[in-house]
Design a protein around this motif. Structure first.
Motif, PDB file in Angstrom:
ATOM      1  N   ALA A   1       0.827  -1.217   0.000  1.00 32.79           N
ATOM      2  CA  ALA A   1       0.000   0.000   0.000  1.00 32.79           C
ATOM      3  C   ALA A   1       0.861   1.267   0.000  1.00 32.79           C
ATOM      4  O   ALA A   1       2.066   1.207   0.288  1.00 32.79           O
ATOM      5  CB  ALA A   1      -0.913  -0.008   1.224  1.00 32.79           C
ATOM      6  N   THR A   2       0.228   2.390  -0.278  1.00 35.68           N
ATOM      7  CA  THR A   2       0.978   3.649  -0.318  1.00 35.68           C
ATOM      8  C   THR A   2       1.484   4.029   1.081  1.00 35.68           C
ATOM      9  O   THR A   2       0.769   3.870   2.071  1.00 35.68           O
ATOM     10  CB  THR A   2       0.133   4.784  -0.955  1.00 35.68           C
TER      11      THR A   2
ATOM     12  N   LYS B   1       7.918   1.344   0.414  1.00 38.60           N
ATOM     13  CA  LYS B   1       8.441   0.653  -0.773  1.00 38.60           C
ATOM     14  C   LYS B   1       9.592   1.390  -1.457  1.00 38.60           C
ATOM     15  O   LYS B   1      10.620   0.801  -1.746  1.00 38.60           O
ATOM     16  CB  LYS B   1       7.323   0.454  -1.817  1.00 38.60           C
TER      17      LYS B   1
ATOM     18  N   ARG C   1       2.209   4.824 -14.430  1.00 34.60           N
ATOM     19  CA  ARG C   1       0.834   5.320 -14.486  1.00 34.60           C
ATOM     20  C   ARG C   1       0.794   6.744 -15.057  1.00 34.60           C
ATOM     21  O   ARG C   1      -0.066   7.073 -15.869  1.00 34.60           O
ATOM     22  CB  ARG C   1       0.220   5.289 -13.079  1.00 34.60           C
TER      23      ARG C   1
ATOM     24  N   GLY D   1       5.861  -0.338  -6.270  1.00 33.01           N
ATOM     25  CA  GLY D   1       4.627   0.427  -6.397  1.00 33.01           C
ATOM     26  C   GLY D   1       3.401  -0.362  -6.007  1.00 33.01           C
ATOM     27  O   GLY D   1       3.412  -1.600  -5.934  1.00 33.01           O
TER      28      GLY D   1
ATOM     29  N   ARG E   1       6.953  11.426   5.141  1.00 36.74           N
ATOM     30  CA  ARG E   1       7.078  11.585   3.681  1.00 36.74           C
ATOM     31  C   ARG E   1       6.821  13.030   3.259  1.00 36.74           C
ATOM     32  O   ARG E   1       7.471  13.561   2.370  1.00 36.74           O
ATOM     33  CB  ARG E   1       6.108  10.627   2.993  1.00 36.74           C
TER      34      ARG E   1
HETATM   35  O1  LIG Z   1      -2.485   5.858  -6.077  1.00 37.78           O
HETATM   36  C1  LIG Z   1      -1.927   5.759  -4.980  1.00 37.78           C
HETATM   37  O2  LIG Z   1      -2.404   5.100  -4.027  1.00 37.78           O
HETATM   38  C2  LIG Z   1      -0.548   6.393  -4.765  1.00 37.78           C
HETATM   39  C3  LIG Z   1       0.452   5.261  -4.951  1.00 37.78           C
HETATM   40  O3  LIG Z   1       1.692   5.658  -4.516  1.00 37.78           O
HETATM   41  P1  LIG Z   1       2.890   4.616  -4.231  1.00 37.78           P
HETATM   42  O4  LIG Z   1       2.498   3.734  -3.129  1.00 37.78           O
HETATM   43  O5  LIG Z   1       3.133   3.840  -5.504  1.00 37.78           O
HETATM   44  O6  LIG Z   1       4.059   5.493  -3.915  1.00 37.78           O
HETATM   45  O7  LIG Z   1      -0.274   7.397  -5.706  1.00 37.78           O
HETATM   46  P2  LIG Z   1      -0.685   8.953  -5.542  1.00 37.78           P
HETATM   47  O8  LIG Z   1      -2.148   9.021  -5.559  1.00 37.78           O
HETATM   48  O9  LIG Z   1      -0.092   9.391  -4.247  1.00 37.78           O
HETATM   49  O10 LIG Z   1      -0.047   9.668  -6.711  1.00 37.78           O
END
Ligand SMILES: O=C(O)[C@@H](COP(=O)(O)O)OP(=O)(O)O
Ligand SMILES: Nc1ncnc2c1ncn2[C@@H]1O[C@H](COP(=O)(O)OP(=O)(O)O)[C@@H](O)[C@H]1O
Length: 296
Positions: A98-99, A103, A126, A195, A229
């Motif tokens: 998950a975000t 990662k 993306r 990701g 972050r």
């Molecule tokens: O779609 C999402 O959940 C995150 C993914 O980010 P990562 O976990 O790949 O860093 O992207 P955002 O909306 O912040 O641009």
């Protein structure tokens, strides 16, 4: 100055304690100890008064020093990673989760330790796809993964609309990811891909691909990571905290998929140990594979 020569690649470089320290830390040795071992190696080379030394000689000397320090396991690991580099076995490391779980931090550290020059984030893939495919065509591609459900049309699938939307975005980004993976396989270079879109079951792996799902233990820990972050990036913590329940639900789904597809799940408590666990796992799996290859 001592010149290091590699008879195989015919490379010549001045001896660097920094480079040797780094290759010793790769074996999981604490940087302070690695530095003092590199210093001992340098002293011994100086005492020999030779102008040239081969990489093979440095390897043997370092291996012996590690054993002398009682670091038998590290000595074994050290030789393994050196050998792997020489054999030029291309590997791809894939980190899902998950975000905010860590990662990209883990990916950068792994790449540094393993000397891998290519780190690719699925959010970049993306982003490229967003430029090519208009929101009218694939609306779910143009939102955060936890909001894809608000944009996705009526897709069939799981009970939870949130997960259905997430899966829809993953399916779409996976098309681009497939191209990235195919290119890495074809070129034979080492890559780390990380990701949220790397979901077990959606990516086709070969035996040189090492996939892991990284998790965070609690909402509170995840919240703290969002704040951390936000200190060095433009991703505001509040935006993610507002959607933290959805993000945790996505984590549960990714873990479920990992269990279904036999992908290892690692709870990222401490960065150093997460990286060590991954490196150890890759080493064991590669050793098993090499053993199988040798036996035929
Ligand atoms: O779609 C999402 O959940 C995150 C993914 O980010 P990562 O976990 O790949 O860093 O992207 P955002 O909306 O912040 O641009
Ligand atoms: N084990 C950990 N303990 C504490 N903080 C961590 C840990 N791993 C990563 N972080 C921090 O959490 C934040 C989010 O990590 P990041 O790598 O950006 O996550 P992701 O790529 O999964 O979205 C970063 O500020 C990072 O430094």
């Amino acid at each position: 100055m001592i010149i290091v020569t590699d008879p195989e690649s015919r490379a010549r470089l001045p001896f660097s304690r920094g480079i040797l320290t780094r290759s010793i830390t790769l074996a999981g040795v604490d940087v302070g100890i690695a530095y003092s071992i590199a210093t001992e190696v340098q002293k011994e080379l100086n005492s020999r008064k030779a102008k040239f030394v081969t990489t093979e000689e440095i390897r043997e000397l370092t291996y012996r020093k590690l054993i002398d320090h009682g670091l038998r396991e590290a000595a074994k690991r050290y030789l393994f990673w050196r050998q792997l580099r020489r054999l030029k076995v291309p590997i791809t490391i894939l980190l899902g989760g998950a975000t905010g779980v860590g990662k990209s931090t883990i990916a950068t550290e792994l790449a540094f330790r393993l000397g891998i020059r290519s780190v690719i984030g699925t959010d970049t893939v993306r982003e490229v796809m967003r430029k090519i495919i208009a929101p009218e065509l694939l609306p779910d591609l143009h939102t955060s993964s936890f909001l894809a459900w608000t944009a996705a049309g009526r897709v069939k699938g799981r009970d939870s609309p949130l997960i259905r939307g997430f899966e829809e975005q993953v399916r779409h980004v996976s098309v681009g990811l497939k191209a990235v993976l195919e290119r890495a396989h074809k070129e034979g270079f080492n890559t780390v891909i990380e990701g949220i879109h790397l979901v077990p079951g959606y990516v086709e792996l070969n035996d040189r691909d090492f996939m892991y799902v990284v998790t965070v233990g609690s909402k509170r820990d995840l919240e703290a990571r969002f704040y951390e972050r936000a200190r060095y990036s433009k991703r505001p913590a509040e935006y993610y905290i507002e959607h933290i329940d959805a993000i945790m639900e996505i984590q549960d789904f990714i873990v479920e998929m990992a269990r279904e597809h036999g992908v290892r799940v690692i709870n990222n408590v401490e960065l150093e140990s997460t990286v060590d666990v991954i490196m150890e796992d890759i080493m064991e799996r590669l050793m098993r594979k090499m053993g199988r290859d040798v036996r035929g």
